[in-house]
Motif scaffolding. Structure first.
Motif, PDB file in Angstrom:
ATOM      1  N   UNK A 164       0.814  -1.215   0.000  1.00 49.65           N
ATOM      2  CA  UNK A 164       0.000   0.000   0.000  1.00 49.65           C
ATOM      3  C   UNK A 164       0.851   1.269   0.000  1.00 49.65           C
ATOM      4  N   UNK A 165       1.924   1.257   0.794  1.00 51.49           N
ATOM      5  CA  UNK A 165       2.721   2.473   0.945  1.00 51.49           C
ATOM      6  C   UNK A 165       3.860   2.595  -0.060  1.00 51.49           C
ATOM      7  N   UNK A 166       4.634   1.527  -0.234  1.00 47.02           N
ATOM      8  CA  UNK A 166       5.836   1.606  -1.060  1.00 47.02           C
ATOM      9  C   UNK A 166       5.550   1.490  -2.554  1.00 47.02           C
ATOM     10  N   UNK A 167       4.461   0.807  -2.895  1.00 46.61           N
ATOM     11  CA  UNK A 167       4.142   0.640  -4.317  1.00 46.61           C
ATOM     12  C   UNK A 167       2.953   1.526  -4.717  1.00 46.61           C
ATOM     13  N   UNK A 207      18.728  -4.373  13.231  1.00 40.68           N
ATOM     14  CA  UNK A 207      17.734  -4.149  12.183  1.00 40.68           C
ATOM     15  C   UNK A 207      16.929  -2.905  12.546  1.00 40.68           C
ATOM     16  N   UNK A 208      16.765  -2.025  11.588  1.00 45.33           N
ATOM     17  CA  UNK A 208      16.042  -0.786  11.823  1.00 45.33           C
ATOM     18  C   UNK A 208      15.062  -0.520  10.685  1.00 45.33           C
ATOM     19  N   UNK A 209      13.888  -0.008  11.064  1.00 46.75           N
ATOM     20  CA  UNK A 209      12.924   0.405  10.062  1.00 46.75           C
ATOM     21  C   UNK A 209      13.182   1.846   9.664  1.00 46.75           C
ATOM     22  N   UNK A 210      12.790   2.179   8.458  1.00 42.78           N
ATOM     23  CA  UNK A 210      12.946   3.541   7.946  1.00 42.78           C
ATOM     24  C   UNK A 210      11.561   4.117   7.742  1.00 42.78           C
ATOM     25  N   UNK A 211      11.202   5.092   8.553  1.00 39.30           N
ATOM     26  CA  UNK A 211       9.876   5.702   8.508  1.00 39.30           C
ATOM     27  C   UNK A 211       9.888   6.978   7.672  1.00 39.30           C
ATOM     28  N   UNK A 212       8.690   7.332   7.159  1.00 38.44           N
ATOM     29  CA  UNK A 212       8.613   8.479   6.267  1.00 38.44           C
ATOM     30  C   UNK A 212       7.274   9.186   6.434  1.00 38.44           C
ATOM     31  N   UNK A 214       5.160  11.576   4.231  1.00 44.65           N
ATOM     32  CA  UNK A 214       5.148  12.121   2.868  1.00 44.65           C
ATOM     33  C   UNK A 214       4.784  13.599   2.799  1.00 44.65           C
ATOM     34  N   UNK A 215       4.111  14.114   3.813  1.00 49.52           N
ATOM     35  CA  UNK A 215       3.733  15.525   3.798  1.00 49.52           C
ATOM     36  C   UNK A 215       4.905  16.431   4.139  1.00 49.52           C
ATOM     37  N   UNK A 216       5.690  16.032   5.142  1.00 53.58           N
ATOM     38  CA  UNK A 216       6.849  16.842   5.537  1.00 53.58           C
ATOM     39  C   UNK A 216       8.133  16.377   4.867  1.00 53.58           C
ATOM     40  N   UNK A 217       8.072  15.191   4.209  1.00 49.21           N
ATOM     41  CA  UNK A 217       9.251  14.593   3.561  1.00 49.21           C
ATOM     42  C   UNK A 217      10.367  14.326   4.574  1.00 49.21           C
ATOM     43  N   UNK A 218       9.965  14.052   5.793  1.00 49.25           N
ATOM     44  CA  UNK A 218      10.936  13.738   6.842  1.00 49.25           C
ATOM     45  C   UNK A 218      11.067  12.229   6.982  1.00 49.25           C
ATOM     46  N   UNK A 219      12.293  11.777   7.191  1.00 46.97           N
ATOM     47  CA  UNK A 219      12.587  10.361   7.392  1.00 46.97           C
ATOM     48  C   UNK A 219      13.234  10.169   8.761  1.00 46.97           C
ATOM     49  N   UNK A 225       9.739  -2.305  11.099  1.00 51.34           N
ATOM     50  CA  UNK A 225      10.322  -2.772   9.842  1.00 51.34           C
ATOM     51  C   UNK A 225       9.235  -3.186   8.848  1.00 51.34           C
ATOM     52  N   UNK A 226       8.035  -2.656   9.021  1.00 58.01           N
ATOM     53  CA  UNK A 226       6.905  -3.048   8.199  1.00 58.01           C
ATOM     54  C   UNK A 226       7.012  -2.672   6.738  1.00 58.01           C
ATOM     55  N   UNK A 227       7.774  -1.645   6.418  1.00 59.56           N
ATOM     56  CA  UNK A 227       7.913  -1.227   5.011  1.00 59.56           C
ATOM     57  C   UNK A 227       9.401  -1.219   4.644  1.00 59.56           C
ATOM     58  N   UNK A 228      10.045  -0.090   4.728  1.00 61.72           N
ATOM     59  CA  UNK A 228      11.481  -0.017   4.441  1.00 61.72           C
ATOM     60  C   UNK A 228      12.275  -0.393   5.682  1.00 61.72           C
ATOM     61  N   UNK A 229      13.362  -1.147   5.489  1.00 61.53           N
ATOM     62  CA  UNK A 229      14.185  -1.506   6.640  1.00 61.53           C
ATOM     63  C   UNK A 229      15.633  -1.732   6.232  1.00 61.53           C
TER      64      UNK A 229
END
Length: 239
Positions: A164-167, A207-212, A214-219, A225-229
């Protein structure tokens, strides 16, 4: 060696070659890579300072991470099979005056056969989800690094949230990435990547997840680790 025998998808190579001229355009499809680069660089350095180290960046593309590692004092070899992206990386290094970075068009497996145990560290970021056999790349990375050296990976989880989020979100709704950048079936669950690492003789360290946002473009990094990790591993010291 023919393209059919390489652990590479010709369609994937063509996809990134078509976009090669946009690698260093901060407003292009590659903006997310530029946005997350400081975060992943700091994470790498927090575990394994790179100054004075000999590193190889597997699947380096246009050289975003390889260039920044070299600017931190590492001697970096960036490798990829996308010829046009490598040329862009080489030109950027010349124009930016980046010292300590070189690029080669070679597969991870071929370099591992040529230079086993020759690197202090290996990075392989946003690449495993684009190859037919990610386990083969993991084994090559494990072969390239010296005993005691670090190997870093990053990829995308395979689940409904990531789809849903990455694709759908990133490629079709927000337009952050070109449509078709990722194929759901090629995404890797953390458990699968961890199994590949264990099979290659690498020990999982973090192991670390990468959160984002999209409105502020902050990571930012998190435990999710549900999406990017990203995964940090080490090759054990010889007993």
């Amino acid at each position: 060696m023919t393209a059919e025998k390489l652990n590479a998808d010709p369609a994937e190579l063509a996809k990134f070659s078509e976009l090669a001229h946009r690698w260093w355009d901060l407003e292009s499809e590659f903006r997310p890579l530029h946005d997350i680069n400081p975060l992943r660089l700091e994470w790498i350095e927090s575990l394994a300072p790179v100054s004075g180290q000999r590193l190889v960046d597997v699947g380096c593309g246009g050289g975003i991470l390889a260039d920044s590692l070299a600017r931190r004092g590492a001697q970096v070899l960036g490798i990829d099979l996308a010829s046009k992206a490598l040329k862009v990386a080489q030109v950027h290094a010349l124009e930016a005056g980046t010292k300590g970075v070189k690029y080669r068009e070679i597969s991870a497996e071929a370099l591992a056969a040529e230079m086993p145990g020759q690197f202090d560290g290996v990075t392989c970021m946003e690449m495993l989800e684009h190859v037919p056999d990610p386990a083969s790349v993991v084994r090559a990375c494990a072969t390239l690094v010296k005993p005691g050296g670090w190997v870093f990976f990053s990829t995308i989880n395979r689940n409904a949230k990531a789809f849903a989020l990455a694709i759908v979100g990133a490629e079709y709704v927000m337009g952050m990435l070109p449509r078709g950048t990722h194929e759901y079936a090629k995404l890797l669950r953390p458990s699968e990547l961890a199994a590949h690492c264990r099979g290659a003789g690498l020990e999982l360290q973090q192991m670390r997840g990468l959160q984002h946002n999209p409105l502020t473009r902050r990571y930012w990094l998190s435990e999710d680790t549900g999406v990017n990790y990203m995964v940090a591993t080490r090759r054990p010291l010889a007993s």
